[in-house]
Design an enzyme around this catalytic site. Structure first.
Site, PDB file in Angstrom:
ATOM      1  N   HIS A 154      34.217 -60.727  74.831  1.00 35.22           N
ATOM      2  CA  HIS A 154      32.827 -61.075  75.166  1.00 35.22           C
ATOM      3  C   HIS A 154      32.784 -62.204  76.191  1.00 35.22           C
ATOM      4  O   HIS A 154      31.949 -62.215  77.104  1.00 35.22           O
ATOM      5  CB  HIS A 154      32.098 -61.545  73.908  1.00 35.22           C
ATOM      6  CG  HIS A 154      31.995 -60.533  72.819  1.00 35.22           C
ATOM      7  ND1 HIS A 154      32.672 -60.649  71.620  1.00 35.22           N
ATOM      8  CD2 HIS A 154      31.295 -59.376  72.741  1.00 35.22           C
ATOM      9  CE1 HIS A 154      32.381 -59.627  70.857  1.00 35.22           C
ATOM     10  NE2 HIS A 154      31.559 -58.837  71.498  1.00 35.22           N
ATOM     11  N   ASP A 210      34.317 -49.893  75.732  1.00 36.11           N
ATOM     12  CA  ASP A 210      33.329 -48.912  75.266  1.00 36.11           C
ATOM     13  C   ASP A 210      32.912 -48.051  76.451  1.00 36.11           C
ATOM     14  O   ASP A 210      31.776 -48.131  76.933  1.00 36.11           O
ATOM     15  CB  ASP A 210      32.128 -49.639  74.653  1.00 36.11           C
ATOM     16  CG  ASP A 210      32.520 -50.466  73.436  1.00 36.11           C
ATOM     17  OD1 ASP A 210      32.837 -51.662  73.620  1.00 36.11           O
ATOM     18  OD2 ASP A 210      32.536 -49.911  72.319  1.00 36.11           O
TER      19      ASP A 210
HETATM   20  N1  LIG Z   1      38.019 -56.375  74.384  1.00 37.55           N
HETATM   21  C1  LIG Z   1      36.931 -56.282  75.160  1.00 37.55           C
HETATM   22  N2  LIG Z   1      37.068 -56.335  76.503  1.00 37.55           N
HETATM   23  C2  LIG Z   1      35.978 -56.219  77.304  1.00 37.55           C
HETATM   24  N3  LIG Z   1      34.703 -56.063  76.830  1.00 37.55           N
HETATM   25  C3  LIG Z   1      34.542 -55.990  75.493  1.00 37.55           C
HETATM   26  C4  LIG Z   1      35.633 -56.100  74.591  1.00 37.55           C
HETATM   27  N4  LIG Z   1      35.147 -55.997  73.313  1.00 37.55           N
HETATM   28  C5  LIG Z   1      33.812 -55.835  73.425  1.00 37.55           C
HETATM   29  N5  LIG Z   1      33.452 -55.817  74.723  1.00 37.55           N
HETATM   30  C6  LIG Z   1      32.103 -55.607  75.245  1.00 37.55           C
HETATM   31  O1  LIG Z   1      31.242 -56.610  74.740  1.00 37.55           O
HETATM   32  C7  LIG Z   1      29.917 -56.085  74.625  1.00 37.55           C
HETATM   33  C8  LIG Z   1      29.423 -56.330  73.227  1.00 37.55           C
HETATM   34  O2  LIG Z   1      30.145 -55.470  72.348  1.00 37.55           O
HETATM   35  P1  LIG Z   1      30.077 -55.663  70.768  1.00 37.55           P
HETATM   36  O3  LIG Z   1      29.226 -56.801  70.441  1.00 37.55           O
HETATM   37  O4  LIG Z   1      29.767 -54.348  70.160  1.00 37.55           O
HETATM   38  O5  LIG Z   1      31.545 -56.121  70.520  1.00 37.55           O
HETATM   39  P2  LIG Z   1      32.743 -55.259  69.989  1.00 37.55           P
HETATM   40  O6  LIG Z   1      33.886 -56.177  69.936  1.00 37.55           O
HETATM   41  O7  LIG Z   1      32.858 -54.013  70.806  1.00 37.55           O
HETATM   42  O8  LIG Z   1      32.230 -54.913  68.552  1.00 37.55           O
HETATM   43  P3  LIG Z   1      32.677 -53.711  67.659  1.00 37.55           P
HETATM   44  O9  LIG Z   1      34.083 -53.978  67.300  1.00 37.55           O
HETATM   45  O10 LIG Z   1      31.715 -53.805  66.552  1.00 37.55           O
HETATM   46  O11 LIG Z   1      32.485 -52.463  68.486  1.00 37.55           O
HETATM   47  C9  LIG Z   1      30.020 -54.595  74.952  1.00 37.55           C
HETATM   48  O12 LIG Z   1      29.649 -54.334  76.281  1.00 37.55           O
HETATM   49  C10 LIG Z   1      31.506 -54.311  74.753  1.00 37.55           C
HETATM   50  O13 LIG Z   1      31.981 -53.208  75.519  1.00 37.55           O
HETATM   51  C1  LIG Z   2      25.359 -52.724  73.937  1.00 38.59           C
HETATM   52  C2  LIG Z   2      24.989 -53.199  72.573  1.00 38.59           C
HETATM   53  C3  LIG Z   2      24.624 -54.624  72.593  1.00 38.59           C
HETATM   54  C4  LIG Z   2      23.805 -52.456  72.081  1.00 38.59           C
HETATM   55  O1  LIG Z   2      23.581 -52.887  70.768  1.00 38.59           O
HETATM   56  C5  LIG Z   2      26.116 -52.932  71.596  1.00 38.59           C
HETATM   57  O2  LIG Z   2      26.317 -51.582  71.476  1.00 38.59           O
HETATM   58  C6  LIG Z   2      27.297 -53.635  72.050  1.00 38.59           C
HETATM   59  O3  LIG Z   2      27.281 -54.818  71.819  1.00 38.59           O
HETATM   60  O4  LIG Z   2      28.157 -52.991  72.662  1.00 38.59           O
HETATM   61  N1  BAL Z   3      30.958 -51.959  70.560  1.00 39.26           N
HETATM   62  C1  BAL Z   3      29.836 -51.078  70.720  1.00 39.26           C
HETATM   63  C2  BAL Z   3      28.899 -51.152  69.567  1.00 39.26           C
HETATM   64  C3  BAL Z   3      29.374 -50.336  68.417  1.00 39.26           C
HETATM   65  O1  BAL Z   3      30.392 -49.631  68.539  1.00 39.26           O
HETATM   66  O2  BAL Z   3      28.723 -50.372  67.350  1.00 39.26           O
END
Ligand SMILES: Nc1ncnc2c1ncn2[C@@H]1O[C@H](COP(=O)(O)OP(=O)(O)OP(=O)(O)O)[C@@H](O)[C@H]1O
Ligand SMILES: CC(C)(CO)[C@@H](O)C(=O)[O-]
Ligand code: BAL
Length: 294
Positions: A37, A150
């Protein structure tokens, strides 16, 4: 950094910046932040005058088989991380702040949203498209930042913005990884120590796919079968999606030739879903937003 929980507060805070012509970068998250993030935040800080991060665990994204209340939360920790990175505003609404009444309106990209991860998380991507559209309408960003981890989500958001002419530039940010190559992800905390050790099979499966393509594998179905078998060599890993697709459109690919292809993985370890992907093939022919994936 100011933290707001209501739409009106955030809009009021951003209005003068917009009037003064300052650019706004938006980083949507579900909280429980990690270094992945923070890479989105750093890009937003570099590109824009004002950065807004959002933390919202969106009930519209959780299917019947996933417990929303189980999602990890630590707002104080997230606020400290965002403050340290120079974020100006955090929008952290409650469900009632974001959805004061049950949503009758849904934004969806049905074809892209129903396949791949959408086939094992029905309705998830309609929830994503709906909440991202609402966040765009609330914050009015010039740019919005999403991770390439994602990839299907990123592709769906790009298509939504194009189809609806939403005035937002969507920026894809390369996946940030742990030391063993596992993609950083909030849900990684769900993994038991044994599952975490087993999860290293995911990045290793991407390496194996790259080796097979470099060794001349051109049949996408054979590559998928070989990668699936490789992942299943780890008893704790359940490969739910192993798919070779076009990096720009996510359209199915049957033959791996001169154009780059995208391998998408969705692997379950117990109740935890892990995503990853890699562009395979000639890197000099990759589409712009896929160039940084490899
Ligand atoms: N390792 C990573 N590298 C780059 N971007 C990331 C990474 N992990 C999450 N993101 C991005 O951060 C944003 C917020 O994603 P989110 O809050 O769902 O976190 P997440 O770590 O993907 O959570 P979850 O494990 O629940 O999917 C999204 O655009 C996601 O693609
Ligand atoms: C893009 C988003 C904020 C929508 O809830 C979530 O899917 C995530 O954090 O990737
Ligand atoms: N990281 C994208 C949000 C989800 O998978 O729920």
């Amino acid at each position: 950094m100011h933290t707001f929980t209501t739409i009106a507060e955030l809009r009021a805070a951003l209005a003068p910046h917009r009037l003064d012509g300052r650019t706004i970068g938006l980083v949507p998250t579900m909280g429980y932040l990690h270094v992945g993030h923070m890479e989105l935040v750093r890009r937003a800080r570099a590109d824009n005058d004002i950065v807004v991060a959002t933390i919202f665990v969106n009930p519209l994204q959780f299917g019947a088989n996933e417990d929303l209340s189980r999602y990890p939360r630590d707002l104080a920790r997230d606020q400290a991380m965002l403050e340290a990175e120079g974020v100006h505003y955090l929008f952290a609404p409650g469900v009632k702040d974001m959805y004061p009444q049950p949503m009758e309106t849904v934004v969806d990209v049905p074809k892209l949203g129903a396949e791949l991860e959408g086939s094992v998380r029905p309705g998830h991507f309609a929830g994503v498209a709906t909440v991202v559209t609402k966040l765009f309408n609330i914050a009015g960003p010039d740019r919005a930042y999403f991770g390439e981890k994602d990839f299907q989500q990123l592709t769906i958001i790009r298509r939504m913005v194009a189809d609806l002419a939403q005035p937002v530039e969507v920026i894809g940010v390369p996946t940030v990884r742990e030391a063993d190559g596992l993609a950083c992800s909030s849900r990684n905390v769900y993994l038991s120590p044994q599952e975490r050790a087993a999860a290293a099979i995911v990045p290793r499966a991407l390496d194996e796919a790259e080796r097979l393509v470099a060794a001349g594998e051109t049949d996408a179905r054979k590559l998928e079968a070989a990668v699936r078998a490789f992942i299943q060599s780890e008893a704790l890993a359940e490969p739910e999606v192993v798919a070779v697709r076009d990096p720009q459109t996510l359209a199915d690919v049957t033959t791996i030739g001169e154009k780059p292809v995208l391998l998408l993985l969705f692997v379950r370890f117990g109740s935890t879903k892990l995503l990853d992907n890699r562009v395979l093939g000639p890197k000099n022919a990759m589409p712009e937003h896929a160039k940084k994936v490899a």
